[in-house]
Every structure is written in structure tokens, then in C-alpha cells.
Design an enzyme around this catalytic site. Structure first.
Site, mmCIF file in Angstrom:
data_model
loop_
_atom_site.group_PDB
_atom_site.id
_atom_site.type_symbol
_atom_site.label_atom_id
_atom_site.label_comp_id
_atom_site.label_asym_id
_atom_site.label_seq_id
_atom_site.Cartn_x
_atom_site.Cartn_y
_atom_site.Cartn_z
ATOM 1 N N ASP A 1 53.019 -94.628 37.132
ATOM 2 C CA ASP A 1 52.544 -95.927 36.614
ATOM 3 C C ASP A 1 53.349 -96.386 35.409
ATOM 4 O O ASP A 1 53.136 -97.482 34.899
ATOM 5 C CB ASP A 1 51.062 -95.845 36.221
ATOM 6 C CG ASP A 1 50.197 -95.698 37.442
ATOM 7 O OD1 ASP A 1 49.007 -95.378 37.280
ATOM 8 O OD2 ASP A 1 50.713 -95.863 38.554
ATOM 9 N N CYS B 1 48.976 -101.379 49.716
ATOM 10 C CA CYS B 1 49.137 -102.376 48.657
ATOM 11 C C CYS B 1 50.634 -102.475 48.409
ATOM 12 O O CYS B 1 51.443 -101.920 49.109
ATOM 13 C CB CYS B 1 48.352 -101.972 47.424
ATOM 14 S SG CYS B 1 49.166 -100.723 46.489
ATOM 15 N N ARG C 1 44.815 -107.472 36.320
ATOM 16 C CA ARG C 1 43.966 -106.431 36.932
ATOM 17 C C ARG C 1 43.809 -105.244 35.994
ATOM 18 O O ARG C 1 42.818 -104.539 36.025
ATOM 19 C CB ARG C 1 44.600 -105.924 38.231
ATOM 20 C CG ARG C 1 44.647 -106.930 39.342
ATOM 21 C CD ARG C 1 45.188 -106.319 40.600
ATOM 22 N NE ARG C 1 44.429 -105.127 40.975
ATOM 23 C CZ ARG C 1 44.679 -104.423 42.068
ATOM 24 N NH1 ARG C 1 45.672 -104.768 42.872
ATOM 25 N NH2 ARG C 1 43.958 -103.371 42.373
ATOM 26 N N ARG D 1 49.412 -96.012 50.982
ATOM 27 C CA ARG D 1 48.175 -95.556 50.346
ATOM 28 C C ARG D 1 47.166 -94.944 51.342
ATOM 29 O O ARG D 1 46.074 -95.463 51.545
ATOM 30 C CB ARG D 1 47.520 -96.699 49.569
ATOM 31 C CG ARG D 1 48.435 -97.492 48.668
ATOM 32 C CD ARG D 1 49.070 -96.717 47.544
ATOM 33 N NE ARG D 1 48.148 -96.265 46.537
ATOM 34 C CZ ARG D 1 47.739 -96.993 45.505
ATOM 35 N NH1 ARG D 1 48.148 -98.216 45.390
ATOM 36 N NH2 ARG D 1 46.902 -96.481 44.610
ATOM 37 N N LYS E 1 41.562 -97.874 32.596
ATOM 38 C CA LYS E 1 41.081 -98.532 33.829
ATOM 39 C C LYS E 1 40.825 -97.499 34.919
ATOM 40 O O LYS E 1 39.804 -97.543 35.597
ATOM 41 C CB LYS E 1 42.130 -99.533 34.310
ATOM 42 C CG LYS E 1 41.938 -100.013 35.738
ATOM 43 C CD LYS E 1 42.997 -100.996 36.189
ATOM 44 C CE LYS E 1 44.234 -100.357 36.723
ATOM 45 N NZ LYS E 1 44.204 -99.909 38.127
ATOM 46 N N ASN E 2 41.762 -96.559 35.096
ATOM 47 C CA ASN E 2 41.671 -95.653 36.243
ATOM 48 C C ASN E 2 40.620 -94.568 36.063
ATOM 49 O O ASN E 2 40.186 -93.962 37.039
ATOM 50 C CB ASN E 2 43.046 -95.056 36.560
ATOM 51 C CG ASN E 2 43.985 -96.131 37.101
ATOM 52 O OD1 ASN E 2 43.536 -97.219 37.466
ATOM 53 N ND2 ASN E 2 45.269 -95.846 37.120
HETATM 54 C C1 EPZ Z 1 45.728 -93.489 41.416
HETATM 55 O O1 EPZ Z 1 45.936 -94.007 42.717
HETATM 56 C C2 EPZ Z 1 45.895 -94.668 40.479
HETATM 57 N N1 EPZ Z 1 44.889 -95.682 40.800
HETATM 58 C C3 EPZ Z 1 47.293 -95.255 40.594
HETATM 59 O O2 EPZ Z 1 47.420 -96.241 39.585
HETATM 60 C C4 EPZ Z 1 48.314 -94.162 40.304
HETATM 61 O O3 EPZ Z 1 49.601 -94.677 40.507
HETATM 62 C C5 EPZ Z 1 48.078 -92.976 41.241
HETATM 63 O O4 EPZ Z 1 46.718 -92.506 41.090
HETATM 64 C C6 EPZ Z 1 49.005 -91.810 40.920
HETATM 65 O O5 EPZ Z 1 48.809 -91.405 39.599
HETATM 66 C C7 EPZ Z 1 43.623 -95.493 40.379
HETATM 67 O O6 EPZ Z 1 43.305 -94.491 39.761
HETATM 68 C C8 EPZ Z 1 42.641 -96.580 40.704
HETATM 69 P P1 EPZ Z 1 47.035 -90.747 44.677
HETATM 70 P P2 EPZ Z 1 45.574 -93.062 44.001
HETATM 71 O O7 EPZ Z 1 45.956 -90.525 45.671
HETATM 72 O O8 EPZ Z 1 44.441 -92.183 43.659
HETATM 73 C C9 EPZ Z 1 49.406 -89.782 48.646
HETATM 74 C C10 EPZ Z 1 47.792 -98.344 38.670
HETATM 75 O O9 EPZ Z 1 48.894 -98.876 38.444
HETATM 76 N N2 EPZ Z 1 48.083 -89.651 49.270
HETATM 77 O O10 EPZ Z 1 47.164 -89.815 43.516
HETATM 78 O O11 EPZ Z 1 45.472 -93.953 45.193
HETATM 79 C C11 EPZ Z 1 49.729 -91.213 48.254
HETATM 80 O O12 EPZ Z 1 50.294 -91.921 49.359
HETATM 81 C C12 EPZ Z 1 47.573 -97.621 39.974
HETATM 82 O O13 EPZ Z 1 46.853 -98.302 37.864
HETATM 83 C C13 EPZ Z 1 47.996 -89.168 50.582
HETATM 84 O O14 EPZ Z 1 49.004 -88.883 51.223
HETATM 85 O O15 EPZ Z 1 46.919 -92.208 44.100
HETATM 86 C C14 EPZ Z 1 50.715 -91.020 47.149
HETATM 87 O O16 EPZ Z 1 52.001 -90.787 47.700
HETATM 88 C C15 EPZ Z 1 48.721 -97.845 40.940
HETATM 89 N N3 EPZ Z 1 46.761 -89.023 51.142
HETATM 90 C C16 EPZ Z 1 50.257 -89.725 46.469
HETATM 91 O O17 EPZ Z 1 49.392 -89.083 47.403
HETATM 92 C C17 EPZ Z 1 45.602 -89.330 50.461
HETATM 93 O O18 EPZ Z 1 44.498 -89.163 51.020
HETATM 94 C C18 EPZ Z 1 49.495 -89.941 45.178
HETATM 95 O O19 EPZ Z 1 48.444 -90.838 45.467
HETATM 96 C C19 EPZ Z 1 45.717 -89.830 49.145
HETATM 97 C C20 EPZ Z 1 46.962 -89.977 48.565
#
Ligand code: EPZ
Length: 430
Positions: free
Chosen positions: A305, A117, A397, A122, A22-23
Site C-alpha cells: 500500500d 478491483c 475512500r 482479489r 482504515k484497514n
Molecule cells: C488488505 O487487502 C488491504 N485491504 C489492502 O489495502 C492491502 O493492500 C492488502 O491487505 C495487503 O496488505 C483491507 O484491509 C481492507 P490480502 P486483502 O488478502 O485482505 C492473495 C488499501 O489500499 N489472496 O492480504 O484483500 C491476493 O490476491 C488496500 O487500503 C489469495 O490468493 O489482501 C493478494 O495477492 C488495497 N486468496 C495476496 O493474497 C485469498 O483468499 C494478499 O492479499 C486472499 C488473498
């Protein structure tokens, strides 16, 4: 609202075919509009998030032709609008990938600011940092992220936080920027690599995806391609823990074992047998499970995840386990639900202390988010008695045909939408 009703206690045994990731698919669908030629994408998971993003893409004027459940053709030549409506971003955060795709292709984009969320706030500050480094003006007004650029020029971007979304979004913009971009402290997840491979198949010039330094040489335009999405390592891992928790024997097929290494390592640590094949992994759980410690980290560390799924399994293991959730600040919401089933977990800050119990007992619980929902289903499959999981729209989802795949492994689980159907299930299973 639909629910799952489950009669637990059956060890899950058999084989299950894993779908596309999915991701990876969400980002690749967004990137597909970056060419005016037709793109064919295969091995798409038929899940709610994918279908919502396809609606958003169609909503801005791209041609979307669903060939079958798992195959789509996209042509972005007719896009007339670069504004993504709030209704889509409210449903799925990943609509923000259209920011990078539209900014890269049209040098402008407007996407509603994604809300938080259920697992945390996020933020998207790193995405914005990257867009600005490449020459885009980015402002937030009336709940919209509005970005535009006279020119997009390659630059050296250092991510303050390892972010999957920011890595992918910046990679998309850099692919069509002038000159070279170096993206440091990049995320290394398999789906980041899949998006880079997809963009390269369209004529982009991206090197180093899968390491923490990605080098992108901007090109003038991108062209058509045919591409198949990698298998979903999170769906695979979910079934692997279902085997562990139910003392079962499951072979997950159509997977890339290397993507599952962190999960496999933990399953071995707690006493499961794991056998790897070229494109399959078999998990056998026949001995009492042991406690362990887990800390979620960016890939190749243990994936966040997969945190609820191992927590539910450790809740049935001997001894005390510790889980530290280092990625998201609110990813233990399932703990209170699990307590209703007899789980003994205490959360202190971003740490869960899990005292293993001999069994869970069936109860009525609610899915707080996608992966926690799947984990509560695992708990129900292992529990004694009947469990009803509410709010399964979260699970739908990210998991295609979840209850059908589980039934194929011997689970007694049905999707229902009324008390009467639950009553009928109880009578049927006795
Ligand atoms: C992706 O989310 C995935 N979603 C998430 O999967 C997954 O948990 C996550 O990566 C981590 O592997 C999709 O790919 C659609 P991040 P993403 O940006 O990209 C911080 C699922 O269950 N951060 O890697 O939103 C953030 O707060 C979902 O399928 C910032 O601070 O995750 C977090 O603590 C849930 N500033 C960390 O980085 C930013 O601009 C990792 O978030 C972006 C992120």
C-alpha cells in the site's frame, strides 16, 4: 466528479495528525456485531469506506449511533438479516468481513461475491478454505457467497497465501467456534493485531496475532467493549513520502513508529533524515534523493500500500531504481499517468524500472485507485506548474481531509468540481 487542483513546487513543512487505520477499522466494525451488547469504537477515520460499511451494518438491522465523526456505538442484537447486498460489496470489498462476523455469530451468512478491483483479481479462496475447515458449508450461487454451519468446530488451518483478509475473517469465525483453532502462515500486519486485540477485549481468546501462528480458543459469546483504533500507518507513510518528494520537513503525529519501520528504512536509504519520537516521526528531505530497490512483501516487509508513493518519489531520485510488486498483479496503473508529468518508468511484468528525472511538470491525470491516487497528488505537489487529479473519489475512500491536511503543510491544493473553479485557482496562484 470532484478533482484536486494543485500548484506544485512548495516544500511541505509542518506537523500533521494521523487518523485511525482504515484497514483495522473496517474489520473491527464488522466484528463489533458479533455481540448482542453495545460496542463503542473511537478513532474511526471519517472516510468513505468506513461510512459505506456502517450503512451495510445498519442495513441488516444493527443499531449504529454516530457519536461524532470519529466515534460510533454499534449494537448487533437486532440483526434480522444475514444477507449483505451487492450494492455494498460493490463499493467496498471489505464488506466480506461481515461473512466471518455473521457466520461466527449466527452460523450463516450471505454476501455478494466481491469483484476484482483496480489492483488485481482479489480472490477469496483462502477465506473459503478456512470457513470450510471450521465446519461451514460454503457455496457460490448467483454471485453470492452462501455459507452456513450446523456446528463450528476449531481446526488447524494453513493459509496457502499470506492474506490479511483471510486471516481476519477466519479469526472471527474461530473466536466463536467450539474448541481450538491454529491458523498458520497468518498475516502479521498491525491491523490484524488490532482486530485480535479488539476481539479479546470482547472476551475472545486469541493468542499469537502478529506472528505467523495464531491460536484461537473458541468461546460461547462475546460481550460489550470500548476500543480505540490504531493509527493508520499507510496514511502516515503517504505524508512521509510527501516530505521526501517535495524536499520538505514533516512531522507525522499520533503514529506508532514501529509500524513504519519498513518505510523509515527506505527513506533513510534514499537520503532523507528520519527522527523517531514516542508517537511521532519527523522526515526531512534536504539532499538530492538516491535510487534504491524495493520489493513489496507481507508485513513486516515493505507494504504494497506504500508502493505507488515510493515509486513517485524514486521517479525524482538520481539513478535507476527497481520496484518489484509481489502482492498484487496490477498495481502499476499510475505509471502511464506519471509519464504525462515527465516520469520515466518502464513496467515489465511485476517489476517497474524507474529512471529518476530532475523534475515533474504539472499535467491533468486520473487516480486509478486509492494509493496510486494519493501518489499522483504527491507528484503534483513536487511538480513544476499546475496538476489536476481526476477521480479523487478513490482517494476519499481512505484519506480523511486529505487536501486540508496538505494545505496545513503549505501545499497549494483545492478540491474543485468544474473547469471554472480550476480557472479561478490558476488565476489565484498565478
Ligand atoms: C488488505 O487487502 C488491504 N485491504 C489492502 O489495502 C492491502 O493492500 C492488502 O491487505 C495487503 O496488505 C483491507 O484491509 C481492507 P490480502 P486483502 O488478502 O485482505 C492473495 C488499501 O489500499 N489472496 O492480504 O484483500 C491476493 O490476491 C488496500 O487500503 C489469495 O490468493 O489482501 C493478494 O495477492 C488495497 N486468496 C495476496 O493474497 C485469498 O483468499 C494478499 O492479499 C486472499 C488473498
Amino acid at each position: 466528479m470532484e478533482q484536486y487542483v494543485i500548484k506544485g513546487g512548495n516544500p511541505l513543512v509542518g506537523e500533521v495528525k494521523i487518523g485511525g487505520a482504515k484497514n483495522a477499522a473496517l474489520a473491527i466494525l464488522a466484528a463489533a456485531i458479533m455481540t448482542d451488547e453495545t460496542v463503542l469504537i473511537e478513532n474511526l477515520p471519517d472516510v468513505r469506506d468506513i461510512n459505506v460499511l456502517l450503512q451495510a451494518i445498519e442495513g441488516i438491522g444493527a443499531a449504529v449511533e454516530r457519536i461524532d465523526r470519529h466515534t460510533v456505538k454499534i449494537n448487533g442484537s437486532m440483526i434480522r438479516d444475514v444477507n449483505i447486498e451487492y450494492e455494498y460489496i460493490k463499493k467496498i470489498r471489505a464488506s466480506y468481513y461481515l461473512l466471518g462476523a455473521l457466520l461466527g455469530k449466527y452460523k450463516k451468512a450471505e454476501v455478494a461475491l466481491p469483484g476484482g478491483c483496480n489492483i488485481g483479481s482479489r480472490p477469496i479462496d483462502q477465506h473459503i478454505k478456512g470457513f470450510r475447515a471450521l465446519g461451514a458449508d460454503v457455496r457460490i450461487e448467483h454471485g453470492l457467497i452462501i455459507t452456513e454451519a450446523e456446528q463450528l468446530i476449531g481446526n488447524h488451518v494453513y493459509l496457502d497465501v499470506v492474506s490479511v483478509g483471510a486471516t481476519i475473517n477466519i479469526m472471527m469465525v474461530a473466536a466463536l467456534s467450539q474448541g481450538n483453532t491454529i491458523l498458520e502462515n497468518a498475516a502479521k500486519e498491525p491491523h490484524v493485531v488490532d482486530v485480535a486485540n479488539f476481539l479479546n477485549s470482547m472476551g475472545a481468546n486469541i493468542k499469537g496475532a502478529g506472528t505467523d501462528v495464531i491460536r484461537i480458543k473458541g468461546v460461547e459469546k462475546l460481550h460489550k467493549t470500548e476500543y480505540s483504533i490504531i493509527p493508520d500507518q499507510i496514511e502516515a507513510g503517504t505524508f512521509m513520502f510527501a516530505a521526501a518528494a517535495t524536499k520538505g520537513d514533516i512531522t507525522v503525529k499520533n503514529v506508532i513508529p514501529k509500524h513504519l519501520e519498513a518505510t523509515t528504512a527506505k527513506l533513510l536509504e534514499i537520503g532523507c533524515e528520519v527522527e523517531e519520537f514516542d508517537d511521532a516521526v519527523r522526515v526531512v528531505s534536504s539532499k538530492p534523493l538516491k535510487h534504491t530497490h524495493v520489493k513489496t512483501l507481507p508485513y513486516p516487509g515493505y507494504p504494497t500500500d506504500m508502493q505507488p508513493q515510493i515509486a513517485v518519489t524514486l521517479g525524482l531520485s538520481e539513478g535507476t531504481s527497481i520496484i518489484t510488486e509481489s502482492i498484487f498483479e496490477n498495481r502499476f496503473k499510475y505509471v502511464d499517468e506519471l509519464a504525462r508529468m515527465g516520469g520515466d518508468i518502464k513496467v515489465e511484468g511485476n517489476t517497474a524500472i524507474i529512471n529518476g528525472v530532475s523534475k515533474y511538470t504539472g499535467a491533468r491525470v486520473s487516480a486509478p485507485d486509492l494509493r496510486a491516487g494519493a501518489a499522483l497528488v504527491i507528484a503534483g505537489l513536487a511538480a513544476e506548474g499546475i496538476t489536476v487529479v481526476d477521480d479523487i473519489v478513490y482517494i476519499q475512500r481512505g484519506y480523511e481531509c486529505f487536501e486540508e491536511k496538505l494545505r496545513g503543510l503549505g501545499a497549494q491544493i483545492e478540491k474543485v468540481s468544474s473547469e471554472n473553479e480550476i480557472h479561478k485557482f490558476r488565476l489565484k496562484v498565478g
